[in-house]
Motif scaffolding. Structure first.
Motif, mmCIF file in Angstrom:
data_model
loop_
_atom_site.group_PDB
_atom_site.id
_atom_site.type_symbol
_atom_site.label_atom_id
_atom_site.label_comp_id
_atom_site.label_asym_id
_atom_site.label_seq_id
_atom_site.Cartn_x
_atom_site.Cartn_y
_atom_site.Cartn_z
ATOM 1 N N CYS A 166 20.103 -9.523 -14.062
ATOM 2 C CA CYS A 166 20.200 -7.854 -13.723
ATOM 3 C C CYS A 166 21.020 -7.617 -13.361
ATOM 4 N N SER A 168 21.932 -4.774 -12.614
ATOM 5 C CA SER A 168 21.819 -3.552 -11.530
ATOM 6 C C SER A 168 22.489 -3.632 -9.994
ATOM 7 N N CYS A 202 19.095 -3.526 -8.479
ATOM 8 C CA CYS A 202 17.391 -3.677 -7.592
ATOM 9 C C CYS A 202 17.600 -4.928 -7.169
ATOM 10 N N CYS A 218 14.513 -6.239 -17.508
ATOM 11 C CA CYS A 218 14.231 -6.233 -16.296
ATOM 12 C C CYS A 218 12.891 -6.629 -15.421
ATOM 13 N N CYS A 268 13.488 -0.675 -12.385
ATOM 14 C CA CYS A 268 14.398 -0.959 -12.784
ATOM 15 C C CYS A 268 14.265 -1.246 -13.823
HETATM 16 ZN ZN LIG Z 1 16.939 -5.310 -12.491
#
Ligand SMILES: [Zn+2]
Length: 376
Positions: free
Chosen positions: A173, A175, A177, A202, A207
């Protein structure tokens, strides 16, 4: 004659191509023919409870949907998101017969009584111009078969269209998160799947952003973690050949946090140590486990052919090698086992080929309690 009151697996009957009308599509008309045949044999007053997956309505020809709705309103049909658990619970509670060709393999763990009540499961067969009934053929199945059947249903239910394209790769992932920070290179859990697009997202519920592929997954086994108190599943994750992960509670850089994604399990996993156990999968896909000095210890239950044996303590520092049905118990509260599935990149994903024709995205079935000893 024994009581022949029964619960009818309506979707199963409506899809049966050997009951008139002859067509490949599901037909509600088949239910009427079947109930008439049953009552013809066992009496007009025989009670038949008809339980159906709500989704069947949309698979019926348009002309039969109105009849479906009418039967739901009158109580002739009980439409639920996921019929199997409901009809089995009804059969169990009231001692009803079950009319279905389904062997309910994926329900055997939650309904261990099925195997001792094979004579209550009936299937139809063609007899001359009409229908007769005989045993549906329930026989005991091994724990591994059960867990694979469960997983198949689960993957279908989760909306995974192209299993190989998702499960055959590792993902990260990108991001910010919690999971991306914990595992920047590769997420150690299975990806979640976006229901609408069928693509991996995710698994962090906060997320759920699309994931980025980071190469093919090596040969893997799936690890299943469940609660001891009610048998409900906490999580499952893939372990690749050559991988070693820590299992515990709290953020673990190369590990699995049992307290991570689902707050409902917080009290159940409270006794698991922060650094509890190491799990390692060797190149031959054998799993080994080592307690790394947990406070409340780890036990091993070996599969004895029919049932799991008594829990035996695993001394800290010792390594236990585990076969698929064997179980680890952490702090008396959490069980860990390897599922019957294996993934091999060379062979593609034979275990994931075809979902048995079931293309319905099932909604989550009601959580049901299982007893501790029917595991495996
Ligand atoms: Zn994530």
């Amino acid at each position: 004659m024994p009581e022949m009151h029964a619960v009818v697996d309506v979707s199963n009957v409506c899809w049966a191509g050997d009951i008139e009308p002859w067509s490949k599509a599901p037909r509600l008309d088949r239910l009427r023919r079947l109930t008439e045949a049953w009552r013809g044999l066992y009496g007009a007053r025989t009670r038949l409870e008809c339980v159906v997956d709500r989704a069947l309505r949309y698979e019926l020809p348009a002309g039969e949907r109105r009849a479906f709705d009418r039967m739901c309103r009158s109580g002739e049909l009980v439409a639920v998101p996921y019929a199997d658990p409901v009809l089995l619970t009804r059969a169990k509670e009231d001692g009803l017969r079950v009319i279905s060709r389904d062997k309910f393999v994926d329900m055997r763990r939650r309904h261990p009584w099925i195997e001792g009540a094979a004579e209550r499961f009936h299937a139809w067969r063609r007899e001359g111009a009409g229908l007769g009934f005989g045993p549906s053929g329930i026989v005991p199945v091994a724990g591994q078969v059960v867990s694979r059947a469960e997983e198949d249903k689960e993957l279908v239910r989760d909306g995974l269209k192209d299993r190989k394209a998702v499960l055959g790769f590792a993902w990260k992932c990108v991001s910010r998160c919690a999971l991306a920070q914990l595992w920047p290179d590769r997420i150690l859990l299975w990806p979640a799947v976006d229901r609408a697009t069928g693509t991996p997202v995710c698994p962090d519920p906060n997320c759920r952003r699309p994931l980025v592929q980071v190469g093919a997954r090596r040969a893997s086994r799936q690890i299943v973690v469940a609660r001891q108190d009610d048998g409900s599943e906490i999580l499952r994750f893939p372990l690749e050949a050559g991988d070693c992960v820590e299992v515990g509670r709290g953020a673990l850089a190369h590990g699995i946090n049992l307290d991570g994604l689902d707050r409902r399990h917080r009290s159940a996993v409270a006794a698991v140590s922060r650094h509890h156990l190491l799990l390692e999968l060797d190149d031959g896909l054998t799993l080994s486990a080592r307690d790394i000095g947990s406070t409340h210890g780890t036990e091993v239950r070996r599969w004895g052919g029919r049932a799991l044996g008594e829990p035996r303590r695993l001394p800290p520092g010792d390594t236990a090698r585990l076969n698929a049905p064997d179980q680890l118990i952490l702090a008396g509260a959490v069980s860990i086992r390897m599922s019957g599935r294996r993934y091999s990149p060379e062979a593609g994903h034979p275990d994931y080929g075809g979902a048995g024709g079931a293309t319905t995205a099932f909604e989550e079935p009601p959580r049901q309690k299982v007893t501790r000893d029917d595991e495996g």
